[in-house]
Enzyme design. Structure first.
Site, PDB file in Angstrom:
ATOM      1  N   GLU A  77      -6.194   6.560  -6.592  1.00 18.86           N
ATOM      2  CA  GLU A  77      -7.018   7.155  -5.532  1.00 18.86           C
ATOM      3  C   GLU A  77      -6.570   8.603  -5.468  1.00 18.86           C
ATOM      4  O   GLU A  77      -5.479   8.906  -4.984  1.00 18.86           O
ATOM      5  CB  GLU A  77      -6.745   6.413  -4.210  1.00 18.86           C
ATOM      6  CG  GLU A  77      -7.431   7.031  -3.018  1.00 18.86           C
ATOM      7  CD  GLU A  77      -6.898   6.464  -1.698  1.00 18.86           C
ATOM      8  OE1 GLU A  77      -6.596   5.244  -1.610  1.00 18.86           O
ATOM      9  OE2 GLU A  77      -6.760   7.259  -0.756  1.00 18.86           O
ATOM     10  N   ARG A  89      -7.051  16.011  -0.580  1.00 16.61           N
ATOM     11  CA  ARG A  89      -6.142  16.830   0.219  1.00 16.61           C
ATOM     12  C   ARG A  89      -5.841  18.137  -0.473  1.00 16.61           C
ATOM     13  O   ARG A  89      -5.425  19.110   0.129  1.00 16.61           O
ATOM     14  CB  ARG A  89      -4.801  16.089   0.357  1.00 16.61           C
ATOM     15  CG  ARG A  89      -4.732  15.229   1.564  1.00 16.61           C
ATOM     16  CD  ARG A  89      -3.546  14.296   1.455  1.00 16.61           C
ATOM     17  NE  ARG A  89      -4.014  12.949   1.547  1.00 16.61           N
ATOM     18  CZ  ARG A  89      -3.243  11.892   1.654  1.00 16.61           C
ATOM     19  NH1 ARG A  89      -1.931  12.033   1.656  1.00 16.61           N
ATOM     20  NH2 ARG A  89      -3.748  10.699   1.756  1.00 16.61           N
ATOM     21  N   LYS A 145      -9.698  -0.215   4.421  1.00 14.23           N
ATOM     22  CA  LYS A 145      -8.311   0.256   4.308  1.00 14.23           C
ATOM     23  C   LYS A 145      -7.670   0.061   5.676  1.00 14.23           C
ATOM     24  O   LYS A 145      -8.339   0.147   6.708  1.00 14.23           O
ATOM     25  CB  LYS A 145      -8.359   1.728   3.914  1.00 14.23           C
ATOM     26  CG  LYS A 145      -7.054   2.494   4.021  1.00 14.23           C
ATOM     27  CD  LYS A 145      -7.187   3.812   3.264  1.00 14.23           C
ATOM     28  CE  LYS A 145      -6.132   4.815   3.719  1.00 14.23           C
ATOM     29  NZ  LYS A 145      -5.941   5.905   2.760  1.00 14.23           N
TER      30      LYS A 145
HETATM   31  C1  3PG Z   1      -2.845   7.429   2.183  1.00 17.97           C
HETATM   32  O1  3PG Z   1      -3.626   8.352   2.223  1.00 17.97           O
HETATM   33  O2  3PG Z   1      -3.212   6.293   1.935  1.00 17.97           O
HETATM   34  C2  3PG Z   1      -1.419   7.678   2.541  1.00 17.97           C
HETATM   35  O3  3PG Z   1      -1.092   9.000   2.526  1.00 17.97           O
HETATM   36  C3  3PG Z   1      -0.465   6.895   1.725  1.00 17.97           C
HETATM   37  O4  3PG Z   1       0.671   6.792   2.501  1.00 17.97           O
HETATM   38  P1  3PG Z   1       2.140   6.838   1.890  1.00 17.97           P
HETATM   39  O5  3PG Z   1       2.374   8.265   1.490  1.00 17.97           O
HETATM   40  O6  3PG Z   1       3.041   6.383   2.989  1.00 17.97           O
HETATM   41  O7  3PG Z   1       2.164   5.919   0.700  1.00 17.97           O
END
Ligand code: 3PG
Length: 320
Positions: free
Chosen positions: A41, A45, A129
């Site tokens: 994914e 960002r 999600k």
């Molecule tokens: C996301 O967008 O799903 C999160 O940023 C993932 O979270 P993590 O950095 O704690 O794995």
């Protein structure tokens, strides 16, 4: 199940990736594939997200690539045009969610509350999600929500890692876990591809959790099977358990009443999820004997033999 969703479920762990330089997209994708995780994914960002998706979709076609942190319809359009096969957002935005659904693409909006989940369900979604998962009560919360929402399934992300992911993946309403832990930003920026591959391999190994379950002995007939199991039970104190086609001594020894698969017998390897294990072993060219597949009432595979035997031993996977 939607094809893309089926792939997400088979892969089991979806790396969440923030790429700052599109040049790193293809080597990163190859590192993930080499580690047994052909999925990403790629988040919007960073400015390079869109170009990263485009390059991965073109140059690493075996990879399932989706777009994350999609906050607007315009980003969704750009992501899909670049080749994203699924769209993920951190929160539940009805406008963006409806837009992606109408475009016919797989949409996994972020949800954290029953209200958001109900809104997603009202748009026809049955997988969302769950974000941020750990901060929102983790799997305990999802188990509580699974009571009223019997058809809803989740992809938790946020605070998930190799140590805690089995808390989620052990619950059959979890489609896959997502997270940045398998492709950390500093490793990507430092081009530490081998390290990323090693982290992925370790995560896959933990997810599949292979371990020896039992050894099957091909006895000549029922009498020999009973005698052999009895010997093991007497010597080692294991429970003598006669069954239909075999006699077990404890859980480790199975004496077949008639010679079954495998010239010398068989070996059963337990795994946390047989279907997922079949997919991952399939990536390494392992094939299965469909005629031996056993499934449960929900259609989940409980046991299946590999096509090839190992030194005269047939090998089957079995649900732990
Ligand atoms: C996301 O967008 O799903 C999160 O940023 C993932 O979270 P993590 O950095 O704690 O794995």
């Amino acid at each position: 199940m939607n094809d893309v969703l089926q792939q997400i479920s088979n892969i089991g762990i979806i790396p969440v990736i923030a790429i700052e330089d599109a040049e790193q997209a293809v080597p990163l994708a190859r590192a993930l594939v080499a580690g047994g995780l052909p999925a990403a994914e790629v988040t919007f960002r960073t400015a390079a997200g869109e170009e990263a998706i485009r390059r991965i979709a073109k140059e690493v076609p075996e990879m399932l690539v989706g777009a994350g942190t999609v906050l607007t319809k315009e980003q969704a359009d750009r992501a899909l045009a670049a080749g994203a096969q699924f769209i993920v957002s951190p929160g539940f935005n009805p406008e963006v969610t409806r837009y992606v659904i109408e475009k016919g693409a797989l949409m996994m909006p972020g949800t954290a509350t029953p209200g958001e989940m109900e809104q997603a369900m009202s748009m026809g979604l049955d997988v969302v999600k769950f974000f941020p998962a750990e901060q929102n009560g983790g799997v305990a919360k999802l188990k509580a929500l699974a009571g009223p929402y019997t058809n809803l399934r989740w992809m938790p992300t946020g605070g998930v890692n190799t140590k805690n992911m089995m808390d989620y993946l052990g619950f059959d309403k979890i489609v896959a876990c997502g997270g940045t832990w398998v492709g950390k930003k500093d490793l990507i920026n430092g081009q530490k591809w081998d390290e990323i591959t090693a982290i992925c391999k370790d995560a896959v190994k933990t997810m599949l959790g292979f371990e020896l379950r039992h050894v099957g002995i091909n006895c000549a007939d029922e009498a020999e099977a009973e005698r052999t199991a009895q010997m093991f039970s007497t010597v080692f104190g294991w429970e003598y358990k006669p069954g239909n086609s075999s006699v077990f001594s404890g859980t480790a020894v199975e004496c077949m009443k008639t010679p079954y698969l495998g010239e010398r017998g068989h070996i059963a390897v337990g795994t946390n999820n047989v279907d997922r294990a079949m997919y991952h072993l399939g990536l390494h060219g392992i094939t299965f004997d469909e005629s031996t597949r056993k499934t449960d009432a929900k259609g989940k595979t409980k046991a299946i033999y590999l096509k090839d035997s190992f030194c005269g031993f047939a090998v089957h996977l079995v649900q732990k």
